[in-house]
Design a protein around this motif. Structure first.
Motif, PDB file in Angstrom:
ATOM      1  N   GLY A  54      13.669-139.436  75.123  1.00  0.00           N
ATOM      2  CA  GLY A  54      13.679-139.192  73.682  1.00  0.00           C
ATOM      3  C   GLY A  54      12.301-139.243  73.056  1.00  0.00           C
ATOM      4  N   ALA A  55      11.270-139.530  73.877  1.00  0.00           N
ATOM      5  CA  ALA A  55       9.913-139.629  73.338  1.00  0.00           C
ATOM      6  C   ALA A  55       9.386-138.245  73.011  1.00  0.00           C
ATOM      7  N   GLY A  56       8.504-138.173  72.032  1.00  0.00           N
ATOM      8  CA  GLY A  56       7.884-136.910  71.675  1.00  0.00           C
ATOM      9  C   GLY A  56       6.758-137.159  70.700  1.00  0.00           C
ATOM     10  N   SER A  57       5.881-138.088  71.062  1.00  0.00           N
ATOM     11  CA  SER A  57       4.754-138.396  70.185  1.00  0.00           C
ATOM     12  C   SER A  57       3.744-137.266  70.234  1.00  0.00           C
ATOM     13  N   GLN A  58       2.860-137.256  69.267  1.00  0.00           N
ATOM     14  CA  GLN A  58       1.838-136.229  69.251  1.00  0.00           C
ATOM     15  C   GLN A  58       0.520-136.840  68.794  1.00  0.00           C
ATOM     16  N   ALA A  59      -0.561-136.105  69.047  1.00  0.00           N
ATOM     17  CA  ALA A  59      -1.899-136.519  68.619  1.00  0.00           C
ATOM     18  C   ALA A  59      -2.600-135.313  68.013  1.00  0.00           C
ATOM     19  N   ILE A  60      -3.696-135.590  67.320  1.00  0.00           N
ATOM     20  CA  ILE A  60      -4.461-134.520  66.672  1.00  0.00           C
ATOM     21  C   ILE A  60      -5.920-134.654  67.069  1.00  0.00           C
ATOM     22  N   ALA A  61      -6.547-133.536  67.394  1.00  0.00           N
ATOM     23  CA  ALA A  61      -7.972-133.499  67.721  1.00  0.00           C
ATOM     24  C   ALA A  61      -8.606-132.335  66.958  1.00  0.00           C
ATOM     25  N   GLU A  62      -9.920-132.371  66.873  1.00  0.00           N
ATOM     26  CA  GLU A  62     -10.645-131.279  66.218  1.00  0.00           C
ATOM     27  C   GLU A  62     -11.665-130.731  67.192  1.00  0.00           C
ATOM     28  N   LEU A  63     -11.670-129.425  67.378  1.00  0.00           N
ATOM     29  CA  LEU A  63     -12.577-128.797  68.329  1.00  0.00           C
ATOM     30  C   LEU A  63     -14.008-128.816  67.785  1.00  0.00           C
ATOM     31  N   PRO A  64     -14.992-129.036  68.645  1.00  0.00           N
ATOM     32  CA  PRO A  64     -16.394-128.983  68.234  1.00  0.00           C
ATOM     33  C   PRO A  64     -16.842-127.537  68.091  1.00  0.00           C
ATOM     34  N   PRO A  65     -18.020-127.300  67.526  1.00  0.00           N
ATOM     35  CA  PRO A  65     -18.554-125.929  67.446  1.00  0.00           C
ATOM     36  C   PRO A  65     -18.614-125.310  68.835  1.00  0.00           C
ATOM     37  N   ARG A  66     -18.198-124.087  68.923  1.00  0.00           N
ATOM     38  CA  ARG A  66     -18.179-123.338  70.184  1.00  0.00           C
ATOM     39  C   ARG A  66     -17.372-124.071  71.258  1.00  0.00           C
ATOM     40  N   GLY A  67     -16.476-124.931  70.796  1.00  0.00           N
ATOM     41  CA  GLY A  67     -15.649-125.685  71.732  1.00  0.00           C
ATOM     42  C   GLY A  67     -14.538-124.835  72.311  1.00  0.00           C
ATOM     43  N   THR A  68     -14.127-125.190  73.506  1.00  0.00           N
ATOM     44  CA  THR A  68     -13.055-124.479  74.208  1.00  0.00           C
ATOM     45  C   THR A  68     -12.036-125.494  74.709  1.00  0.00           C
ATOM     46  N   LEU A  69     -10.779-125.153  74.533  1.00  0.00           N
ATOM     47  CA  LEU A  69      -9.674-126.000  75.006  1.00  0.00           C
ATOM     48  C   LEU A  69      -9.122-125.400  76.294  1.00  0.00           C
ATOM     49  N   LEU A  70      -9.077-126.229  77.345  1.00  0.00           N
ATOM     50  CA  LEU A  70      -8.577-125.792  78.646  1.00  0.00           C
ATOM     51  C   LEU A  70      -7.250-126.487  78.938  1.00  0.00           C
ATOM     52  N   LEU A  71      -6.213-125.691  79.178  1.00  0.00           N
ATOM     53  CA  LEU A  71      -4.926-126.195  79.642  1.00  0.00           C
ATOM     54  C   LEU A  71      -4.728-125.683  81.068  1.00  0.00           C
ATOM     55  N   TYR A  72      -4.204-126.530  81.974  1.00  0.00           N
ATOM     56  CA  TYR A  72      -4.175-126.169  83.393  1.00  0.00           C
ATOM     57  C   TYR A  72      -3.023-126.905  84.077  1.00  0.00           C
ATOM     58  N   THR A  73      -2.637-126.422  85.254  1.00  0.00           N
ATOM     59  CA  THR A  73      -1.610-127.087  86.057  1.00  0.00           C
ATOM     60  C   THR A  73      -2.264-127.796  87.235  1.00  0.00           C
ATOM     61  N   ASP A  74      -1.467-128.639  87.920  1.00  0.00           N
ATOM     62  CA  ASP A  74      -2.051-129.494  88.957  1.00  0.00           C
ATOM     63  C   ASP A  74      -2.571-128.720  90.163  1.00  0.00           C
ATOM     64  N   GLY A  75      -2.071-127.487  90.374  1.00  0.00           N
ATOM     65  CA  GLY A  75      -2.595-126.708  91.496  1.00  0.00           C
ATOM     66  C   GLY A  75      -4.079-126.422  91.381  1.00  0.00           C
ATOM     67  N   LEU A  76      -4.634-126.511  90.144  1.00  0.00           N
ATOM     68  CA  LEU A  76      -6.053-126.236  89.940  1.00  0.00           C
ATOM     69  C   LEU A  76      -6.928-127.379  90.424  1.00  0.00           C
ATOM     70  N   ILE A  77      -6.417-128.600  90.394  1.00  0.00           N
ATOM     71  CA  ILE A  77      -7.275-129.762  90.669  1.00  0.00           C
ATOM     72  C   ILE A  77      -6.875-130.539  91.921  1.00  0.00           C
ATOM     73  N   GLU A  78      -5.732-130.213  92.514  1.00  0.00           N
ATOM     74  CA  GLU A  78      -5.286-130.973  93.688  1.00  0.00           C
ATOM     75  C   GLU A  78      -6.136-130.641  94.904  1.00  0.00           C
ATOM     76  N   GLU A  79      -6.490-131.699  95.643  1.00  0.00           N
ATOM     77  CA  GLU A  79      -7.212-131.559  96.903  1.00  0.00           C
ATOM     78  C   GLU A  79      -6.575-132.497  97.904  1.00  0.00           C
ATOM     79  N   PRO A  80      -6.374-132.060  99.165  1.00  0.00           N
ATOM     80  CA  PRO A  80      -5.783-132.952 100.169  1.00  0.00           C
ATOM     81  C   PRO A  80      -6.619-134.223 100.325  1.00  0.00           C
ATOM     82  N   GLY A  81      -5.962-135.361 100.250  1.00  0.00           N
ATOM     83  CA  GLY A  81      -6.648-136.628 100.467  1.00  0.00           C
ATOM     84  C   GLY A  81      -7.416-137.147  99.278  1.00  0.00           C
ATOM     85  N   ALA A  82      -7.398-136.445  98.134  1.00  0.00           N
ATOM     86  CA  ALA A  82      -8.151-136.880  96.949  1.00  0.00           C
ATOM     87  C   ALA A  82      -7.183-137.104  95.791  1.00  0.00           C
TER      88      ALA A  82
END
Length: 522
Positions: A437-465
């Motif tokens: 039932g949880a559904g909290s949220q947060a708010i952030a503000e992007l910096p100048p020329r800032g970019t927001l990256l959303l990604y899945t775990d396949g991008l960062i997973e490495e065997p043994g790490a």
């Protein structure tokens, strides 16, 4: 003087005779000591084969008395099943005046039976008649038991080899000459060809290229296994699993090679058919999944966006990763990255339902926390999946603010030229389907020329790490970006994460950029 000379000669002859008798006695004593040291019973008989002296060694073994041993009474101690054979052998030797050699069982003093090896020979007078017989009896029970055990082991080994559900063969020597081949091995061949006594290269020329393997196994003592070896017979190609085991000769030098073979032609055909079936299913699922992803990202005022998606490697079923970007009321922008547990058609189906429901809730204007709560209730009610993670963010280009809710997913990353990369770690809750039932949220503000990256775990997973290590690597690569083209950023991140190796999981990446400001967390 002559008498004195005769007496001297007589004494000399007597001395020579005495010396000869003494030497003979010493020789007999040495012989008897040798016989007694190498045999348990030493016996003598009359010329006609009757025992006429006590045999203490025999009595110790059999428990017979002296009177019971004399004459032919010793035969009473011989096992009933052996007695006639032993009597006949002794009678033949006496008649022929030849060597007597026989092995038999005798009843021991403890009531059991032991095995005796008896040998005897006649002693002749100068006129050629037999003066007596001399011989020995040795208890060979232990040797017989060992020979019997070895014979049983050989028989068992032969039965195992013959009954083994695999072809078994032994080659010997540097030419790998076949010494043993079981019936199953002959059945693995396409024709009735002789193997025994022939070198491998001559016997099975279709696999002559295996000779270097046989050499290595035999000489270096290395065990080798080859799976699904293709062999081109005249009637067609067949496949085999082969195991090669080194064998040593009695001097522990290279001897031969034990070969075990199993045909896998049917298994290879079934595996290839299954791989083709899975490949076809994969193509269908991948097409379905790509059809559910945005064909091209929408052009939204004040927003630049780029995305990448790569399915898992060819030996892994497609997963349930997805991203989405869509316009909301009041010129706001909705951003989604998600990962459905499972693979194949079920994961793609859950992904499509979750994506559609999220869009429907989002366009009603609900904030990210409320949308995630409603999605969680829907997933639990419909039992869509065991686990679904996602980040839903709402970006307001006018204020540069990002409101977001995280349902068990990896934290978004914010990068901007000249600033250290930052993770958006607020608004976290349990994955969809947990029923929290949880559904909290947060708010952030992007910096100048800032970019927001959303990604899945396949991008960062490495065997043994750990995932933390992967996130740090992603931050380092993205943080080095110069803030120009988002496609360059996405390509650099994907190239570093995927490389040349086969991907064990899907990879999804969404990058969204605005103009200037600084990040603030609330």
């Amino acid at each position: 003087m002559a008498a004195r000379h005769a007496r001297a000669v007589g004494w000399g002859l007597m001395s020579s005779v005495d010396d000869a008798l003494l030497a003979l006695r010493h020789s007999e004593e040495r012989y008897r000591s040798l016989v007694e040291a190498t045999a348990q019973v030493v016996w003598t008989t009359t010329p006609d084969g009757r025992v006429h002296e006590d045999l203490p060694g025999w009595r110790e073994i059999t428990g017979q008395s002296t009177d019971e041993v004399l004459g032919h009474g010793w035969l009473d101690a011989v096992h009933p099943d052996d007695r006639a054979r032993v009597r006949a052998a002794w009678q033949r030797a006496v008649r022929a005046q030849s060597v007597y050699a026989v092995q038999y069982r005798v009843r021991a003093a403890d009531g059991g039976f032991c095995h005796i090896s008896a040998r005897g020979a006649p002693v002749f007078e100068l006129d050629g008649t037999v003066r007596e017989w001399v011989g020995t009896c040795t208890d060979v029970t232990a040797r017989v038991a060992l020979e019997r055990a070895l014979a049983e082991e050989r028989l068992l080994l032969q039965q195992v080899i013959e009954q083994a559900p695999a072809g078994v063969a032994v080659t010997w020597g540097p030419d790998h000459v076949y010494r043993l081949v079981n019936q199953w091995a002959f059945g693995l061949l396409p024709d009735d060809r002789p193997l025994l006594g022939r070198p491998h290269a001559e016997a099975i020329p279709e696999t002559a290229d295996m000779v270097p393997v046989l050499d290595r196994v035999r000489v270096e003592g290395e065990q080798v296994r080859i799976r699904d070896l293709p062999v081109e017979w005249a009637a067609g190609r067949r496949f085999y699993d082969l195991t090669f085991v080194p064998l040593r000769d009695p001097a522990e030098q290279p001897g031969g090679v034990l070969i075990a073979a199993v045909e896998t032609t049917a298994e290879v055909a079934r595996r290839r058919a299954l791989e083709e079936e899975l490949a076809g299913e994969r193509r269908v699922v991948e097409t379905l999944q790509r059809s559910l992803l945005p064909g091209r990202l929408p052009d939204l005022p004040g927003v630049q966006a780029a995305a990448r998606y790569l399915p898992a490697g060819p030996h892994v079923q497609v997963g349930g990763d997805w991203y989405d970007l869509f316009a909301l009321p009041d010129r706001r922008v909705g951003l989604v990255i998600g990962d459905v547990a499972g693979r194949g058609v079920p994961a793609a189906s859950v992904m499509s339902q979750t994506r559609a429901a999220l869009r429907a809730y989002a366009v009603e204007g609900a904030d990210p926390g409320a949308v995630v709560r409603r999605l969680d209730a829907l997933v639990c009610h419909l039992e869509l999946a065991d686990l679904t993670t996602l980040v839903y963010a709402v970006l307001d280009p006018a204020s540069r603010r990002v409101a977001y809710a995280n349902a068990g997913h990896l934290p978004p990353l914010v990068v901007a030229p000249g600033l250290a990369p930052a993770l958006l770690v607020g608004g976290r809750g349990a994955p969809l389907g947990a029923g929290s039932g949880a559904g909290s949220q947060a708010i952030a503000e992007l910096p100048p020329r800032g970019t927001l990256l959303l990604y899945t775990d396949g991008l960062i997973e490495e065997p043994g790490a750990s995932l933390e290590v992967g996130i740090e690597r992603l931050a380092a690569i993205a943080g080095a970006w110069d803030g120009s083209d988002l496609s360059v950023l996405c390509d650099a991140v994907m190239a570093d994460a995927t490389g040349e190796r086969e991907r064990p999981d899907d990879v999804a990446l969404l990058a969204v950029s605005l103009s200037s400001g600084e990040i603030r967390l609330r």
